[in-house]
Design a protein around this motif. Structure first.
Motif, mmCIF file in Angstrom:
data_model
loop_
_atom_site.group_PDB
_atom_site.id
_atom_site.type_symbol
_atom_site.label_atom_id
_atom_site.label_comp_id
_atom_site.label_asym_id
_atom_site.label_seq_id
_atom_site.Cartn_x
_atom_site.Cartn_y
_atom_site.Cartn_z
ATOM 1 N N SER A 102 1.290 -1.091 0.365
ATOM 2 C CA SER A 102 -0.228 0.485 0.390
ATOM 3 C C SER A 102 0.904 1.376 0.270
ATOM 4 N N ALA A 103 0.241 2.166 -1.031
ATOM 5 C CA ALA A 103 1.120 3.393 -0.798
ATOM 6 C C ALA A 103 -0.098 4.795 -0.394
ATOM 7 N N ASN A 104 -0.294 5.385 0.533
ATOM 8 C CA ASN A 104 -1.329 6.739 0.363
ATOM 9 C C ASN A 104 -0.502 7.696 1.429
ATOM 10 N N TYR A 105 -0.940 9.210 0.220
ATOM 11 C CA TYR A 105 -0.840 10.408 0.867
ATOM 12 C C TYR A 105 -1.256 10.608 1.425
ATOM 13 N N GLN A 106 -1.991 11.464 2.601
ATOM 14 C CA GLN A 106 -2.525 12.672 3.105
ATOM 15 C C GLN A 106 -2.319 14.261 3.782
ATOM 16 N N HIS A 107 -3.087 14.560 3.262
ATOM 17 C CA HIS A 107 -2.546 16.315 3.320
ATOM 18 C C HIS A 107 -3.693 16.558 4.871
ATOM 19 N N TYR A 108 -2.739 16.813 6.586
ATOM 20 C CA TYR A 108 -3.465 16.618 7.409
ATOM 21 C C TYR A 108 -3.694 18.227 7.778
ATOM 22 N N PHE A 109 -5.155 18.687 8.365
ATOM 23 C CA PHE A 109 -5.143 19.968 8.695
ATOM 24 C C PHE A 109 -5.573 19.738 10.399
ATOM 25 N N ILE A 110 -4.280 20.606 10.931
ATOM 26 C CA ILE A 110 -4.656 20.122 12.631
ATOM 27 C C ILE A 110 -4.629 21.606 13.376
ATOM 28 N N ASN A 111 -5.617 21.130 14.599
ATOM 29 C CA ASN A 111 -5.839 22.169 15.352
ATOM 30 C C ASN A 111 -5.445 21.895 16.819
ATOM 31 N N TYR A 112 -4.491 22.431 17.459
ATOM 32 C CA TYR A 112 -4.562 21.806 18.954
ATOM 33 C C TYR A 112 -4.348 23.409 19.680
ATOM 34 N N LYS A 113 -4.694 22.593 20.689
ATOM 35 C CA LYS A 113 -4.709 23.306 21.773
ATOM 36 C C LYS A 113 -4.377 23.331 23.012
ATOM 37 N N ASP A 114 -3.062 23.957 23.883
ATOM 38 C CA ASP A 114 -2.352 23.932 25.237
ATOM 39 C C ASP A 114 -3.119 23.817 26.188
ATOM 40 N N LYS A 115 -3.821 23.104 26.884
ATOM 41 C CA LYS A 115 -4.536 24.117 28.390
ATOM 42 C C LYS A 115 -3.811 24.213 29.424
ATOM 43 N N ILE A 116 -1.887 24.022 29.075
ATOM 44 C CA ILE A 116 -1.704 24.463 30.404
ATOM 45 C C ILE A 116 -0.883 25.629 29.986
ATOM 46 N N TYR A 117 -0.537 25.975 29.058
ATOM 47 C CA TYR A 117 0.234 27.025 28.470
ATOM 48 C C TYR A 117 -0.580 27.925 27.889
ATOM 49 N N ASP A 118 -2.339 28.283 27.931
ATOM 50 C CA ASP A 118 -3.067 28.634 26.686
ATOM 51 C C ASP A 118 -2.177 29.214 25.405
ATOM 52 N N PHE A 119 -2.206 27.991 24.594
ATOM 53 C CA PHE A 119 -1.235 28.092 23.706
ATOM 54 C C PHE A 119 -2.448 27.038 22.196
ATOM 55 N N LYS A 120 -2.819 27.740 21.340
ATOM 56 C CA LYS A 120 -3.297 27.301 20.187
ATOM 57 C C LYS A 120 -2.908 27.515 18.891
ATOM 58 N N ALA A 121 -3.117 26.674 18.106
ATOM 59 C CA ALA A 121 -2.192 26.430 16.543
ATOM 60 C C ALA A 121 -2.734 25.331 15.794
ATOM 61 N N ASN A 122 -3.196 26.516 14.264
ATOM 62 C CA ASN A 122 -3.545 25.061 13.436
ATOM 63 C C ASN A 122 -2.290 25.079 12.048
ATOM 64 N N GLU A 123 -2.765 24.282 12.010
ATOM 65 C CA GLU A 123 -0.823 23.918 11.605
ATOM 66 C C GLU A 123 -1.286 22.419 10.201
ATOM 67 N N ASP A 124 -1.289 22.842 9.057
ATOM 68 C CA ASP A 124 -0.890 21.741 8.138
ATOM 69 C C ASP A 124 0.385 20.635 8.073
ATOM 70 N N GLU A 125 0.292 19.395 7.772
ATOM 71 C CA GLU A 125 1.157 18.340 7.977
ATOM 72 C C GLU A 125 0.978 17.723 6.794
ATOM 73 N N GLU A 126 2.332 16.598 5.661
ATOM 74 C CA GLU A 126 1.534 16.272 5.073
ATOM 75 C C GLU A 126 3.302 14.618 5.181
ATOM 76 N N ALA A 127 1.816 13.543 5.141
ATOM 77 C CA ALA A 127 2.829 12.496 5.010
ATOM 78 C C ALA A 127 2.208 11.654 3.862
ATOM 79 N N LEU A 128 3.521 10.385 3.563
ATOM 80 C CA LEU A 128 3.373 9.892 2.429
ATOM 81 C C LEU A 128 3.863 8.671 3.361
#
Length: 175
Positions: A102-128
């Motif tokens: 198998s081979a598959n490519y994924q493009h990820y859209f990531i929404n992350y929130k750190d509750k301890i440091y009150d940090f938020k991030a929206n990131e993209d990541e690619e994976a093959l």
């Protein structure tokens, strides 16, 4: 935990088998395939993870299948929460309906929130992901797939994922 997960997959297999066996002829002229997997996990610090990965494929030949797969994952703990959505194409090559590559490519859209440091991030990541595994027939044209994939684009210090190695269990109907 293993004592809970294995019976769950067996129940899901039985459900798929019963749904596929009813009204299915031995001659499968439809080239479309459907499937995917579901997962969940629990851990310390009130960690909870729920994920789903549906897929739609088309048999290009009897042994080669291409299609699109998606994934959605929701994670929550005392320290953070995240939502991840992925989408991309895949290609599977089947060897005697017992093994697959198998081979598959994924493009990820990531929404992350750190509750301890009150940090938020929206990131993209690619994976093959490249890999393969074993297939077990569970119905007339239905299979459970158990495999191992490796993300060749994974980098230790710049990825949201903790490892490039990914075990997987899924189901496919229509082969």
């Amino acid at each position: 935990m293993k004592k809970f997960i294995i019976p769950l997959f067996l129940m899901i297999s039985g459900t798929i088998f019963s749904q596929v066996s009813v009204g299915t002829s031995s001659q499968n002229n439809n080239r479309w395939t459907f499937g995917g997997g579901i997962g969940f996990g629990f851990g310390s610090n009130n960690y909870f993870n729920l994920s789903a990965a549906p897929r739609v494929g088309y048999r290009l030949t009897n042994d080669l299948e291409g299609g699109v797969l998606g994934s959605i994952s929701w994670q929550k703990s005392n320290a953070y929460s995240s939502t991840m959505l992925g989408v991309g194409p895949f290609l599977n090559y089947y060897i005697a309906r017992t093994f697959y590559l198998s081979a598959n490519y994924q493009h990820y859209f990531i929404n992350y929130k750190d509750k301890i440091y009150d940090f938020k991030a929206n990131e993209d990541e690619e994976a093959l992901y490249l890999g393969g595994g074993y297939m077990q027939r569970i119905g007339n044209n239905s299979f459970m797939q158990i495999g191992l994939m490796y993300n060749v684009l994974w980098k230790e210090n710049s990825s949201i994922f903790s490892s490039g190695l990914v075990p997987n269990i899924g189901f496919v109907i229509g082969l």
